[in-house]
Design a protein around this motif. Structure first.
Motif, PDB file in Angstrom:
ATOM      1  N   GLY A 177       0.823  -1.214   0.000  1.00 50.34           N
ATOM      2  CA  GLY A 177       0.000   0.000   0.000  1.00 50.34           C
ATOM      3  C   GLY A 177       0.851   1.256   0.000  1.00 50.34           C
ATOM      4  O   GLY A 177       1.919   1.297  -0.627  1.00 50.34           O
ATOM      5  N   SER A 178       0.393   2.268   0.757  1.00 51.65           N
ATOM      6  CA  SER A 178       1.082   3.564   0.721  1.00 51.65           C
ATOM      7  C   SER A 178       2.452   3.499   1.400  1.00 51.65           C
ATOM      8  O   SER A 178       3.255   4.429   1.280  1.00 51.65           O
ATOM      9  N   ALA A 179       2.748   2.386   2.103  1.00 50.38           N
ATOM     10  CA  ALA A 179       4.097   2.207   2.666  1.00 50.38           C
ATOM     11  C   ALA A 179       5.137   2.207   1.546  1.00 50.38           C
ATOM     12  O   ALA A 179       6.326   2.398   1.792  1.00 50.38           O
ATOM     13  N   GLY A 180       4.669   1.987   0.297  1.00 51.95           N
ATOM     14  CA  GLY A 180       5.590   1.920  -0.826  1.00 51.95           C
ATOM     15  C   GLY A 180       5.633   3.182  -1.670  1.00 51.95           C
ATOM     16  O   GLY A 180       6.128   3.172  -2.804  1.00 51.95           O
ATOM     17  N   ASP A 181       5.151   4.302  -1.148  1.00 49.73           N
ATOM     18  CA  ASP A 181       5.234   5.565  -1.894  1.00 49.73           C
ATOM     19  C   ASP A 181       6.695   5.988  -2.091  1.00 49.73           C
ATOM     20  O   ASP A 181       7.034   6.653  -3.061  1.00 49.73           O
ATOM     21  N   HIS A 182       7.523   5.620  -1.132  1.00 49.51           N
ATOM     22  CA  HIS A 182       8.963   5.881  -1.235  1.00 49.51           C
ATOM     23  C   HIS A 182       9.701   4.568  -0.998  1.00 49.51           C
ATOM     24  O   HIS A 182       9.193   3.705  -0.290  1.00 49.51           O
ATOM     25  N   VAL A 183      10.885   4.461  -1.567  1.00 51.91           N
ATOM     26  CA  VAL A 183      11.758   3.331  -1.185  1.00 51.91           C
ATOM     27  C   VAL A 183      13.106   3.879  -0.738  1.00 51.91           C
ATOM     28  O   VAL A 183      13.539   4.949  -1.172  1.00 51.91           O
ATOM     29  N   VAL A 184      13.732   3.115   0.148  1.00 53.08           N
ATOM     30  CA  VAL A 184      15.121   3.363   0.512  1.00 53.08           C
ATOM     31  C   VAL A 184      15.929   2.262  -0.159  1.00 53.08           C
ATOM     32  O   VAL A 184      15.575   1.087  -0.068  1.00 53.08           O
ATOM     33  N   ILE A 185      16.971   2.655  -0.876  1.00 55.30           N
ATOM     34  CA  ILE A 185      17.881   1.661  -1.457  1.00 55.30           C
ATOM     35  C   ILE A 185      19.208   1.828  -0.744  1.00 55.30           C
ATOM     36  O   ILE A 185      19.749   2.940  -0.680  1.00 55.30           O
ATOM     37  N   GLU A 186      19.678   0.739  -0.134  1.00 50.27           N
ATOM     38  CA  GLU A 186      20.903   0.888   0.656  1.00 50.27           C
ATOM     39  C   GLU A 186      21.876  -0.245   0.439  1.00 50.27           C
ATOM     40  O   GLU A 186      21.521  -1.335  -0.001  1.00 50.27           O
ATOM     41  N   GLU A 187      23.091   0.057   0.786  1.00 47.13           N
ATOM     42  CA  GLU A 187      24.217  -0.868   0.709  1.00 47.13           C
ATOM     43  C   GLU A 187      23.921  -2.095   1.576  1.00 47.13           C
ATOM     44  O   GLU A 187      23.380  -1.973   2.669  1.00 47.13           O
ATOM     45  N   ALA A 188      24.257  -3.286   1.075  1.00 43.72           N
ATOM     46  CA  ALA A 188      24.066  -4.511   1.867  1.00 43.72           C
ATOM     47  C   ALA A 188      25.247  -4.683   2.808  1.00 43.72           C
ATOM     48  O   ALA A 188      26.398  -4.567   2.400  1.00 43.72           O
ATOM     49  N   LEU A 189      24.926  -4.942   4.076  1.00 40.44           N
ATOM     50  CA  LEU A 189      25.967  -5.155   5.083  1.00 40.44           C
ATOM     51  C   LEU A 189      26.000  -6.637   5.417  1.00 40.44           C
ATOM     52  O   LEU A 189      25.020  -7.360   5.195  1.00 40.44           O
ATOM     53  N   ARG A 190      27.122  -7.063   5.978  1.00 36.42           N
ATOM     54  CA  ARG A 190      27.235  -8.456   6.403  1.00 36.42           C
ATOM     55  C   ARG A 190      27.696  -8.501   7.847  1.00 36.42           C
ATOM     56  O   ARG A 190      28.540  -7.707   8.251  1.00 36.42           O
ATOM     57  N   GLY A 191      27.122  -9.448   8.584  1.00 38.90           N
ATOM     58  CA  GLY A 191      27.557  -9.586   9.970  1.00 38.90           C
ATOM     59  C   GLY A 191      26.478 -10.213  10.815  1.00 38.90           C
ATOM     60  O   GLY A 191      25.416 -10.588  10.307  1.00 38.90           O
ATOM     61  N   GLU A 192      26.761 -10.318  12.111  1.00 39.27           N
ATOM     62  CA  GLU A 192      25.791 -10.884  13.040  1.00 39.27           C
ATOM     63  C   GLU A 192      24.923  -9.761  13.593  1.00 39.27           C
ATOM     64  O   GLU A 192      25.392  -8.649  13.828  1.00 39.27           O
ATOM     65  N   GLU A 193      23.644 -10.066  13.817  1.00 37.75           N
ATOM     66  CA  GLU A 193      22.715  -9.039  14.303  1.00 37.75           C
ATOM     67  C   GLU A 193      22.504  -9.135  15.812  1.00 37.75           C
ATOM     68  O   GLU A 193      22.609 -10.203  16.401  1.00 37.75           O
ATOM     69  N   ALA A 194      22.200  -7.996  16.422  1.00 39.55           N
ATOM     70  CA  ALA A 194      21.828  -7.972  17.842  1.00 39.55           C
ATOM     71  C   ALA A 194      20.828  -6.848  18.060  1.00 39.55           C
ATOM     72  O   ALA A 194      20.750  -5.904  17.263  1.00 39.55           O
ATOM     73  N   SER A 195      20.053  -6.964  19.124  1.00 37.48           N
ATOM     74  CA  SER A 195      19.080  -5.931  19.480  1.00 37.48           C
ATOM     75  C   SER A 195      19.569  -5.211  20.724  1.00 37.48           C
ATOM     76  O   SER A 195      20.031  -5.849  21.674  1.00 37.48           O
ATOM     77  N   PHE A 196      19.458  -3.889  20.694  1.00 35.61           N
ATOM     78  CA  PHE A 196      19.917  -3.082  21.831  1.00 35.61           C
ATOM     79  C   PHE A 196      18.813  -2.083  22.153  1.00 35.61           C
ATOM     80  O   PHE A 196      18.495  -1.223  21.329  1.00 35.61           O
ATOM     81  N   LEU A 197      18.207  -2.231  23.332  1.00 37.30           N
ATOM     82  CA  LEU A 197      17.032  -1.440  23.702  1.00 37.30           C
ATOM     83  C   LEU A 197      17.349  -0.580  24.925  1.00 37.30           C
ATOM     84  O   LEU A 197      18.191  -0.957  25.741  1.00 37.30           O
TER      85      LEU A 197
END
Ligand code: AMP
Ligand code: GLY
Length: 424
Positions: A177-197
């Motif tokens: 839907g309207s979430a697609g009015d804009h796109v971000v195109i970005e460089e692909a990164l590699r690595g392990e993910e973590a969450s920090f809150l």
């Protein structure tokens, strides 16, 4: 004594209700709309999480002292702002700051402005221009729908064809839907993910321990992404000794920029990090607790959650102590087979009480409801079986022991939650 209304209906909200109920400060607890698990901790009220007028009216009627927003949608729609007009405090940011999660273009721009490490990016509002750009660069590349897309709006494209198709799906076919009015195109990164809150009161930022989610449905991180199939805390990739410097790198600059723009970020700021060979990069921000990260994090929290949240809305976070056990907590999500695609509902669940007799085990309910005194499944992610242990290994063993005591037809779990943390 305070009256608290939690908004939302998942495992995260059951964990929030379970923890808030333990506070001597809490007189009444309501959950809108809640689930079969939250009904055990407080009173469920049949108001949907995006029904802002309904939530405000109920909060006024019941003399609610604090509204705790579970999911992002009400915050992006302006829940905190709507409550503010009635002078009802909300744990969760205003609509301006909630754009950190509601708009990837907004988040990336704020990151760039604040000097936070993040993948190089460009924002497009025209599909032809987006495609011209894709034709001029190398792959892999990441295409993201700007707005909320239930976790499905990110395509990590290995080939140019895949990336071009993603632009078509998002911007031309408008699959989100309207979430697609804009796109971000970005460089692909590699690595392990973590969450920090971190808890935030607009000024002070108090990080919680690190955690790690498992987004893919299949073992070995294969198959489509889900809301999260399990999580544990701490995540060894982000050790305790690095919390303060990481907060200085990826959290505090954002809070400062938002404040300079006139928005006090009150609530939970969640940075999704990727550990690249150049250090942590921010993939995304969320403006609420993660689900399922919330379950292990709250299992470890020793302090009074109501006291912390009340301090946040009063701008007095620096006056409270936030402590948590050094033990490891791990949550395994029991899902209905088929999730994140279509799945059956209404299966009776047994063994919850039995599993909890193991000690240091709590079963948080997500997609459940009560049907004639029986707890039955009502969603894709059904339960979050969470255990505490001296180490990740013991927490993992206990969590799976508890999982094996709980039954419903066609239950699906990943058997490798936590394995990534064991290699350290
Ligand atoms: P997000 O909603 O932005 O966190 O993206 C969802 C998932 O897509 C992340 O958890 C990553 O696994 C992946 N992802 C997002 N951005 C990137 C990127 N720049 N490079 C590689 N993978 C990414
Ligand atoms: N577990 C990831 C999230 O809540 O966004």
């Amino acid at each position: 004594m305070v009256r608290i209304l939690i908004v939302g209906s998942g495992g995260r909200e059951h964990a929030l209700a379970w923890k808030l109920k333990q506070s001597p400060l809490v007189e009444r607890l309501y959950i809108a709309p809640g689930n079969g698990g939250t009904a055990l901790e407080g009173t469920n009220v049949p108001i949907k999480d995006d029904d802002l007028p309904g939530i405000v009216t109920f909060a006024k009627e019941k003399g609610i002292d604090l509204v705790v927003a579970g999911p992002e949608l009400p915050l992006v729609l302006g829940l905190a702002d709507a409550l503010a007009t009635e002078s009802i405090p909300c744990f969760g940011p205003d609509a301006y700051s909630a754009q950190l999660e509601g708009s990837k273009a907004f988040a990336k721009t704020i990151m760039r402005e604040s000097g936070v490490p993040t993948a190089d990016f460009r924002v497009f509002d025209d599909p032809m221009e987006a495609k011209d750009y894709l034709n001029s660069i190398e792959t892999p590349i990441v295409v993201k729908a700007d707005g909320l897309a239930a976790g499905k709006g990110v395509i990590v494209a290995k080939t140019r064809e895949e990336a071009l198709a993603a632009v078509d799906d998002i911007m031309v076919k408008k699959v989100f839907g309207s979430a697609g009015d804009h796109v971000v195109i970005e460089e692909a990164l590699r690595g392990e993910e973590a969450s920090f809150l971190a808890f935030c009161d607009g000024e002070t930022v108090v990080p919680l321990p690190s955690s790690q989610d498992h987004k893919a449905v299949g073992e070995g991180d294969t198959g489509p992404n889900t809301g999260g199939m399990g999580a544990y805390s701490p995540a060894p990739i982000l050790p305790r000794a690095d919390y303060e410097k990481t907060a200085d790198l990826v959290l505090r600059p954002i809070i400062k920029t938002l404040k300079a723009k006139g928005s006090n970020f009150v609530g939970m700021l969640y940075a999704g990090l990727m550990y690249t060979d150049k250090g942590p990069y921010v993939l995304e921000y969320n403006v609420r607790f993660g689900d399922p990260e919330c379950q292990p994090l709250l299992m470890r929290l020793e302090s009074d959650l109501a006291e912390i949240m009340l301090a946040c809305v009063k701008g007095r976070l620096k006056d409270v102590e936030v402590t948590y056990t050094k033990k490891t907590a791990m949550c395994v999500v029991m899902a209905a087979k088929g999730y994140p695609g279509s799945y059956p509902k209404g299966m009776p669940i047994s063994g919850i009480a039995d599993a909890e007799t193991l000690g240091d085990v709590k079963i948080f309910q997500a997609g459940t409801r009560i049907d004639n005194d029986r707890t039955v499944t009502s969603g894709g992610r059904v339960l979050g079986v969470t255990a505490l242990g001296e180490s990740l290994k013991t927490a993992q063993a206990l969590a799976y022991k508890a999982v094996d005591k709980v039954h419903f037809e066609n239950a699906y779990i990943r058997r490798d939650i936590g394995d990534k943390g064991l290699k350290y």
